[in-house]
Design an enzyme around this catalytic site. Structure first.
Site, PDB file in Angstrom:
ATOM      1  CB  CYS A  62      17.523  26.367  17.230  1.00 27.56           C
ATOM      2  SG  CYS A  62      15.826  26.100  16.695  1.00 27.56           S
TER       3      CYS A  62
ATOM      4  CG  HIS B 123      14.186  27.200  22.239  1.00 25.08           C
ATOM      5  ND1 HIS B 123      15.380  27.790  21.878  1.00 25.08           N
ATOM      6  CD2 HIS B 123      13.984  26.205  21.318  1.00 25.08           C
ATOM      7  CE1 HIS B 123      15.857  27.179  20.800  1.00 25.08           C
ATOM      8  NE2 HIS B 123      15.038  26.232  20.449  1.00 25.08           N
TER       9      HIS B 123
END
Lengths: 390, 390
Positions: free
Chosen positions: A85, A338
């Site tokens: 991420c 996200h």
């Protein structure tokens, strides 16, 4: 190393966009960043793509030239950077070095992820590749359950409460509601946040960030050439004061203490040193709240509050837009969305908006000096970036 | 930019290794490179991983810290670089810049791929992600069929023959038979090569490279510090004279001419310029023979022979170990094996072996100056590296 500036920034809204494929999203963000910098694509000397799992979400791999050619850039080095991420944070770090070292004058960093094309169980499976598949994942862990363990331990060691976690969610939703590019523009009450259905106890639905499509891009330039571009001064250049990346074990059980991340502390230390700043100098921050507990731990690892005090500080309103240390004025991963590979550069775009006073209803009073923290996995990668007014 | 040297190199054999997972292969190569450089892992300041499709082959993603921590490196920047089959070439290019710019003194570049854990049809499917999935792959193309089209057109335009293609295979198998680390140590005759079963006409079985597991690693160091390491001089440092990366469209139908790759010509031009050398100065080369036709096209794009003459030159023996321009003395991807993410650094290790006179039975007479060409997809990425004696 010479000074580097951000001279253009652009992103798509974050959300579920069934009509736009990965490349369309990336190109939209890249074109906005070029327009913002008033730059032709031919001027870009190297292309840095942050993407975590495009091949697994969409089948398409070799994504960097796939995207850069569509943006009108051919011939240049074009590479994809993966660090879970923190993929686009890692791309940003490498791009910064490319310009700071004098090798390039103008480069583009772009982060993108297209996640909503897969059903939720498959998304969870793909994301779990950022954990240790031979141990954690094999034993049935998913990211919600890994961060649930972190939350449980933080509660045990420091007295962090269910209410503290929910205070993060309530605050980030309140901020995201003011962000036209946020995925979930919905104010929630503390009661709603505390009583949502469980995902991995003690984490519930409102403790978890979203599954999103989206892209974000910035153009970096040698600071002494920044004034050549965006000549009408509509897009004020922003200075990169510090940026650092650090790594640690992927598996949670390899860490001596799961309530603090060595990679975050390490990257922060280097970024503060490069900027010549201390945590107390930072005016606002975009932190990697993949789960509410992650924002609390990040506050502590970055030195904004003492160890164990992140939850208390949040519940007292310390991280609200009108508090002493506003965190995630954008809405954060929790409310803004996200799209994992886009998140790092997305945070940078949020800092740029604040520093340029372009954040609309969520504009902060003190907005000259901001920090972004982009986390990969359960703390195996961290990139910390500090930006300031030119 | 300051001079950079390779002070350590190490790789695993390439082949099918059911008992070794991706990380075990990577760690084996990395430890060999550290030993070769007589270096402790703590000395490495940044870790550059080249890997194409580890997550799809093995589920494990976030591979850079997953591997670097197991090698004893924590805290440092650790990032994965993806550029299809040129992934570790791209990692090497970025690592070179990290040291050349003065940011780091000592870094490691490691390439790895674990492919044999999936059945062949799934391997072909995963590899096709390096093509354009929305057009080429959707229409049924695989990499053998894309390169078959290139071969067909090269035959049509230049008179290249079936025998020319097979001459590449025969030569590379003869070389690979002398390489103890090669996957297929088998001499083949021209007749065998010409009459093998078709894969995608005109390409047959012996025109295609192998499905492999393997890893390769090198340690880069600022040239002025190279003599501090490998103090007993067992591992002679090797100079990086030139390295460049270039990109182009992923889809073959976007190229004006499919018998020449702009990315290869572009990267070669820059690498030659950096080294202050011309094609005629190069003494030997490791070229990206994913298919036999790819070696022929690369010969031409790198300027070793005139356009259209690659096949003729090969059939005349020009690229044999005793020819004027030895190509793939290692056996190439064809016989040595092609663990895609490891191939770029694997080629560099092959150059290092030759330059150090450690290539055993396949040692070349003229071995002071070598070139490696690492290709991604059907010419969308290329990295060209030129190494020389210290």
């Amino acid at each position: 190393m010479r000074p580097v500036a951000i001279i253009g920034a652009g992103k798509t809204a974050f959300g579920a966009f069934p009509d736009q494929d990965l490349r369309a999203l990336a190109v939209a963000a890249g074109e906005k960043a070029l327009q913002n910098a008033q730059l032709e694509p031919e001027t870009v000397e190297s292309f840095y793509l942050g993407n975590f799992a495009g091949p697994e979400f969409t089948s398409q791999n070799h994504l960097a030239p796939y995207i850069s050619t569509a943006l009108g850039m051919t011939g240049i080095p074009s590479t994809r950077f993966e660090a879970a991420c923190a993929s686009s944070g890692a791309a940003f770090f490498q791009a910064f070095m490319g310009v700071a070292s004098g090798i390039y004058d103008v480069v583009m960093v772009l982060g993108v992820e297209k996640m909503t094309c897969q059903p939720t169980p498959r998304v969870t499976e793909i994301l779990s590749g950022a954990g240790d598949c031979a141990t954690e994942v094999k034993a049935g862990s998913t990211f919600p359950s890994l961060f649930a363990m972190i939350a449980r331990r933080h509660m045990h060691d420091f007295g962090t409460t269910r209410e503290h976690l929910s205070a993060v969610a309530v605050k980030n939703h309140a901020n995201g509601a003011l962000n036209p590019d946020a995925q979930m523009r919905k104010v929630i009450t503390l009661e709603q946040a505390m009583n949502a259905r469980p995902i991995a106890e003690p984490l519930n639905l409102y403790d978890c960030s979203l599954i999103s499509d989206g892209a974000a891009a910035v153009v970096l330039c040698a600071a002494d050439r920044a004034r050549e571009f965006a000549v009408d001064k509509s897009a004020k250049p922003v200075k990169i004061l510090g940026v650092a990346q650090a790594s640690d074990w992927v598996a949670l059980d390899q860490k001596p203490d799961i309530t603090t991340f060595a990679a975050v502390r390490g990257a922060a230390k280097k970024a503060y040193e490069m900027a010549g700043l201390a945590p107390g100098d930072i005016q606002f921050a975009e932190l990697h709240d993949c789960f509410t507990i992650a924002e609390i731990v990040a506050m502590e690892d970055l030195g904004f509050v003492q160890r164990g005090r992140g939850g208390f500080f949040t519940a007292e309103g310390g991280t609200r837009r009108d508090g002493p240390m506003p965190v995630n004025a954008s809405g954060g991963l929790k409310s803004k969305g996200h799209p994992v590979g886009a998140t790092g550069v997305g945070q940078i775009c949020d800092l740029v908006q604040q520093i340029r006073c372009e954040a609309g209803d969520r504009q902060l009073k003190r907005h000259e000096l901001g920090l972004a923290q982009n986390l990969g996995g359960s703390g195996a990668t961290c990139v910390v970036t500090i930006l300031g007014e030119y």
